[in-house]
Design an enzyme around this catalytic site. Structure first.
Site, PDB file in Angstrom:
ATOM      1  N   GLU A 122     -10.399 122.890  58.341  1.00 52.09           N
ATOM      2  CA  GLU A 122     -10.895 122.273  57.107  1.00 52.09           C
ATOM      3  C   GLU A 122     -11.736 123.144  56.135  1.00 52.09           C
ATOM      4  O   GLU A 122     -12.370 122.573  55.273  1.00 52.09           O
ATOM      5  CB  GLU A 122     -11.766 120.892  57.400  1.00 52.09           C
ATOM      6  CG  GLU A 122     -10.987 120.070  58.412  1.00 52.09           C
ATOM      7  CD  GLU A 122      -9.985 119.200  57.578  1.00 52.09           C
ATOM      8  OE1 GLU A 122      -9.767 119.603  56.400  1.00 52.09           O
ATOM      9  OE2 GLU A 122      -9.385 118.156  57.953  1.00 52.09           O
TER      10      GLU A 122
ATOM     11  N   HIS B 120     -18.613 117.101  58.210  1.00 45.93           N
ATOM     12  CA  HIS B 120     -17.307 116.335  58.203  1.00 45.93           C
ATOM     13  C   HIS B 120     -17.237 115.786  59.668  1.00 45.93           C
ATOM     14  O   HIS B 120     -17.473 116.607  60.434  1.00 45.93           O
ATOM     15  CB  HIS B 120     -16.387 117.233  57.814  1.00 45.93           C
ATOM     16  CG  HIS B 120     -14.960 116.680  58.390  1.00 45.93           C
ATOM     17  ND1 HIS B 120     -14.557 115.346  57.885  1.00 45.93           N
ATOM     18  CD2 HIS B 120     -13.929 117.067  58.998  1.00 45.93           C
ATOM     19  CE1 HIS B 120     -13.352 115.166  58.556  1.00 45.93           C
ATOM     20  NE2 HIS B 120     -12.961 116.121  58.891  1.00 45.93           N
TER      21      HIS B 120
END
Length: 229
Positions: free
Chosen positions: A89, A107
């Site tokens: 990510e 996240h």
């Protein structure tokens, strides 16, 4: 011919202040796992130090991370230090740093937030702590993880906000430091849990706060806490 890109520093040769921030990144990542906001190696955490981002590496359990696993990248994605591959990510994290004043990003794949992301385009403001994130939390449209498309959707959902939900995926929250990013992530998961519980009552619709009510809370939050703390 263009000069070749400099090789990334070995982790042990990274500046001391990078190592200090790396310890904070690892500690925050472990908090997300300990509090149930992530399972296994899902989710990721990063912090900005100047023009470098320290980020959790791909596929490694947080409780096994050591100083030797330090993973640093430049804002353009080039490796800066360490031999570990960064989280898949990474585009998401770098997009946030390039477009906001974020100093830290968390996240997660938190259960209630992920469930809520499948039901609405915006989390209803069922609690005043929505103001801490800038207002009602938007849901970014689904895109495959680790792609530029997901990063683009994320930035749109974050306009005027410091956190959002990712459809069928999880949460992204940024802050002035790792503590704030983590705390607001936990608050977002809690708000999703509250909304799901209230919305599940047959025949009733949860009351939501108005924009004016959230603005009033935002003003009070700016002076919240102990001076100098």
């Amino acid at each position: 011919m263009p000069a070749p890109s400099p090789r990334p520093l070995p982790a042990e040769d990274a500046p001391p202040h990078w190592h200090a921030r790396w310890r904070d990144v690892v500690a925050t990542a472990r908090r997300t796992a300990d509090s149930g906001l992530v399972v296994g190696t899902s989710g990721n955490v990063s912090a900005r130090v100047g023009d470098v981002v320290l980020v959790t590496p791909s596929g490694m359990p947080y409780d096994r991370l050591t100083p030797a696993d330090l993973c640093a990248v430049h804002l353009d994605g080039r490796p800066a230090a360490g031999h570990r591959a960064p989280t898949s990510e990474l585009p998401l994290h770098l997009a946030v740093y390039r477009e906001t004043d974020a100093a830290a990003v968390v996240h997660t794949h938190a259960v209630h937030a992920t469930a809520a992301s499948t039901l609405v385009d915006e989390l209803p403001a069922v609690h005043y702590m929505a103001a801490a994130l800038g207002g009602p939390v938007r849901v970014a449209p689904y895109a495959t993880y680790g792609t530029p498309e997901l990063a683009d959707h994320l930035l749109t959902a974050l306009r005027g906000r410091t956190g959002c939900l990712l459809r069928n995926h999880g949460t992204v929250v940024y802050g002035r430091d790792l503590d704030q990013a983590y705390d607001h992530t936990a608050q977002l998961e809690w708000m999703c849990r509250v909304w799901l519980a209230a919305a599940a009552v047959p025949g009733r619709v949860p009351a939501v706060l108005s924009a004016g009510e959230l603005d009033a809370v935002a003003g009070r939050l700016r002076g919240y806490g102990q001076p100098g703390a």
